[in-house]
Design a protein around this motif. Sequence first.
Motif, PDB file in Angstrom:
ATOM      1  N   ARG A  67      -9.328   4.498  -7.429  1.00 18.62           N
ATOM      2  CA  ARG A  67      -8.598   5.768  -7.388  1.00 18.62           C
ATOM      3  C   ARG A  67      -8.180   6.109  -5.953  1.00 18.62           C
ATOM      4  O   ARG A  67      -7.055   6.525  -5.696  1.00 18.62           O
ATOM      5  CB  ARG A  67      -9.466   6.905  -7.938  1.00 18.62           C
ATOM      6  N   LEU A  70      -5.296   3.921  -4.727  1.00 20.41           N
ATOM      7  CA  LEU A  70      -4.003   4.334  -5.270  1.00 20.41           C
ATOM      8  C   LEU A  70      -3.520   5.626  -4.620  1.00 20.41           C
ATOM      9  O   LEU A  70      -2.339   5.764  -4.286  1.00 20.41           O
ATOM     10  CB  LEU A  70      -4.110   4.501  -6.785  1.00 20.41           C
ATOM     11  N   ASP A  71      -4.421   6.574  -4.408  1.00 18.23           N
ATOM     12  CA  ASP A  71      -4.035   7.834  -3.775  1.00 18.23           C
ATOM     13  C   ASP A  71      -3.592   7.626  -2.338  1.00 18.23           C
ATOM     14  O   ASP A  71      -2.682   8.298  -1.841  1.00 18.23           O
ATOM     15  CB  ASP A  71      -5.197   8.837  -3.815  1.00 18.23           C
ATOM     16  N   GLU A  72      -4.239   6.686  -1.648  1.00 23.60           N
ATOM     17  CA  GLU A  72      -3.917   6.415  -0.243  1.00 23.60           C
ATOM     18  C   GLU A  72      -2.819   5.359  -0.093  1.00 23.60           C
ATOM     19  O   GLU A  72      -2.457   4.989   1.025  1.00 23.60           O
ATOM     20  CB  GLU A  72      -5.181   5.949   0.477  1.00 23.60           C
ATOM     21  N   GLN A  73      -2.309   4.878  -1.226  1.00 24.57           N
ATOM     22  CA  GLN A  73      -1.248   3.861  -1.266  1.00 24.57           C
ATOM     23  C   GLN A  73      -1.675   2.549  -0.601  1.00 24.57           C
ATOM     24  O   GLN A  73      -0.842   1.784  -0.112  1.00 24.57           O
ATOM     25  CB  GLN A  73       0.042   4.406  -0.662  1.00 24.57           C
ATOM     26  N   GLY A 172       0.464   7.974  -6.187  1.00 25.25           N
ATOM     27  CA  GLY A 172      -0.879   8.487  -6.368  1.00 25.25           C
ATOM     28  C   GLY A 172      -0.923   9.583  -7.417  1.00 25.25           C
ATOM     29  O   GLY A 172      -0.016   9.720  -8.244  1.00 25.25           O
TER      30      GLY A 172
END
Length: 347
Positions: A67, A70-73, A172
């Motif tokens: 997670r 994905l949020d931090e790319q 994200g």
Amino acid sequence: MHHLSRADARRLAVRAQLLAAPRPTDLFDVVRHLTAVQNDPAAHVARSADLVLWGRLGNGYDPADLRDALDEQALLELHGMIHVPADLALYRAEMAQWPGEHDHRGLAVWVEANTGCRLDILARLRADGPLTAAELPDTCVVSWRSSGWSDNRNVGRMLGALVHRGEVAAAGWRGRERLWDLADRIYPDEVVPLEEARRIRAERRLRALGIMRGTDAGDPAVVEGVRGQWRVDPVILDQKFRGGTVLLSPLDGLVYDRKRMADLFEFDYQLEMFKPAAKRRWGYWALPILHGDRLIGKLDAAAEHREGELRVTAIHEDTPFPKPVRAAVHREIQALATWLHLEPVLP
């Protein structure tokens, strides 16, 4: 021409999917090698992407790491598949030619008719992105029409088209809402030319699967008892094999191509979540059981987090398990329950 037994082919496939010893240790290395991990939201036991990664990394894998990535790319999502960022360079030339050879002409006509909405969404993202779909303007002059399920969902359909065009990218999440932003802010600047990109993608896909049909990559091979010609990755042909016992997601790369699975593993399996309960043979989200180089059964289980239980309804044995195999499967069920912070409850 390589001549393989079914066992040779199975071991090649299992090794290529990082399901044999030694176990990998790095999340990003696993995603890079597999080329993509499907990010399906179904979570009857756990989300499919988490099950895929747990199956390779073991109980040291923390879903929060995915997670956060994905949020931090640090990992990116394209069409529901998780990639390492550098790999997006292999898709950008194809995006630039959209709709190209794909069957998206009707969607392309609709996007063209709503050029104003497309530009409004891009402008809003440029000014304020990343944003959720609900925060983006619907200025379509022609509503999207489908068979019914997506009628009038103009912004979502437009975002899907803009992802295909390489103009918008998933960025994200905010809670349960997906964030979107301009692709140029997220994707790598590099663009690999189309034919070279397709060649590299084919080679890497074969390396991730070990053996497959429908590609020109790798070396030709035949598998004893199986019709047709295959292609194999010669790099791992002669590597030693030491398998284990793994519970697989129904969407795992080892079993996702059901025909390949049936040909090589002689394994009867379907995902039955869309069947009426009375017609299911193995369960709503039954997990294929891999032992060594064989798929040997299915685990019908559900994660009941409120009760703190991993509830096992059935362990379907394709043929009766010998005691050591049954013990190995039970250890893996215990490992899954421990990873989920649940207590296993067996029938």
